[in-house]
Write a protein that holds these residues in place. Structure first.
Motif, short mmCIF file in Angstrom:
data_model
loop_
_atom_site.label_atom_id
_atom_site.label_comp_id
_atom_site.label_asym_id
_atom_site.label_seq_id
_atom_site.Cartn_x
_atom_site.Cartn_y
_atom_site.Cartn_z
N GLU A 1 2.32 1.62 -3.52
CA GLU A 1 1.29 2.02 -4.49
C GLU A 1 0.85 3.46 -4.28
OE1 GLU A 1 -1.74 -0.99 -4.23
OE2 GLU A 1 -0.58 -2.40 -5.44
N ARG A 2 0.73 3.88 -3.04
CA ARG A 2 0.36 5.26 -2.74
C ARG A 2 1.43 6.22 -3.27
NH1 ARG A 2 0.53 5.02 2.41
NH2 ARG A 2 -1.38 3.81 2.54
N ALA A 3 2.69 5.88 -3.07
CA ALA A 3 3.79 6.74 -3.50
C ALA A 3 3.91 6.78 -5.03
CB ALA A 3 5.10 6.28 -2.88
N THR B 1 1.61 6.16 -7.34
CA THR B 1 0.47 6.81 -8.00
C THR B 1 0.48 8.33 -7.81
OG1 THR B 1 -0.97 6.36 -6.11
CG2 THR B 1 -1.04 4.78 -7.94
N ALA B 2 1.30 8.83 -6.90
CA ALA B 2 1.42 10.28 -6.70
C ALA B 2 2.36 10.93 -7.72
CB ALA B 2 1.91 10.57 -5.28
N GLU C 1 0.83 -1.21 0.00
CA GLU C 1 0.00 0.00 0.00
C GLU C 1 0.86 1.26 0.00
OE1 GLU C 1 -0.49 -2.54 2.24
OE2 GLU C 1 -2.27 -3.40 1.30
N ASP C 2 1.97 1.25 0.79
CA ASP C 2 2.86 2.41 0.81
C ASP C 2 3.49 2.65 -0.55
OD1 ASP C 2 2.34 2.86 3.49
OD2 ASP C 2 4.16 1.86 4.19
#
Length: 152
Positions: free
Chosen positions: A86-88, A90-91, A83-84
């Protein structure tokens, strides 16, 4: 799964070619009334067959002349949460598509850049600094053919 007849498939092919067409024009081309074409489109949307209508942007016209596909393998899956990562990833605005895949790599990314120098900057400063990034393989897009998919 929804049952599609020949008219539904023809309608989908036409929308895949040009999603801006209205129900009236689609209906005339298929021998349907405008309300009948609209009802079919609405039924396909409600069933999830049509998930949206998108515009196609000419990336080179906007100054993005290079597209690169990256295969990316996470170095330490246990220490960094997916999740970390993917969050980074996609930013990052230049990363257009993030796909979690099975195989040699954990992720496949579609990255756009102005040129190869710009891509190198994106790779070094943004992608290689993401949490957990290990092995990376780059494939530069030379040309692309649009294939509408299995609608036949």
């Amino acid at each position: 799964m929804i049952d599609l007849d020949d008219t539904d498939r023809a309608l989908l092919r036409m929308l895949a070619q040009d999603a801006t067409q209205g129900a009236g024009a689609l209906g005339r081309a298929l021998g349907l009334s405008q309300p009948s074409a609209w009802r079919r489109i609405r039924r396909l949307e409600e069933a999830g067959v049509i998930r949206g209508r998108r515009i196609e942007v000419d990336r080179p016209a906007l100054g993005f002349g290079v597209t690169v596909f990256l295969g990316l393998k996470l170095a330490t899956k246990g220490r960094v949460s997916i999740e970390d990562f993917e969050r980074a990833v996609t930013a990052i605005p230049e990363v257009q598509v993030v796909q979690h895949v099975l195989g040699l790599f954990d992720y496949r990314l579609r990255v756009v850049a102005r040129d190869l120098t710009d891509f190198e900057r994106i790779l070094r400063r943004r992608i290689m600094t993401l949490p957990g990034v290990g092995q990376v393989e780059a494939n530069v897009l030379l040309s692309e053919e649009r294939r509408p998919g299995p609608l036949g």
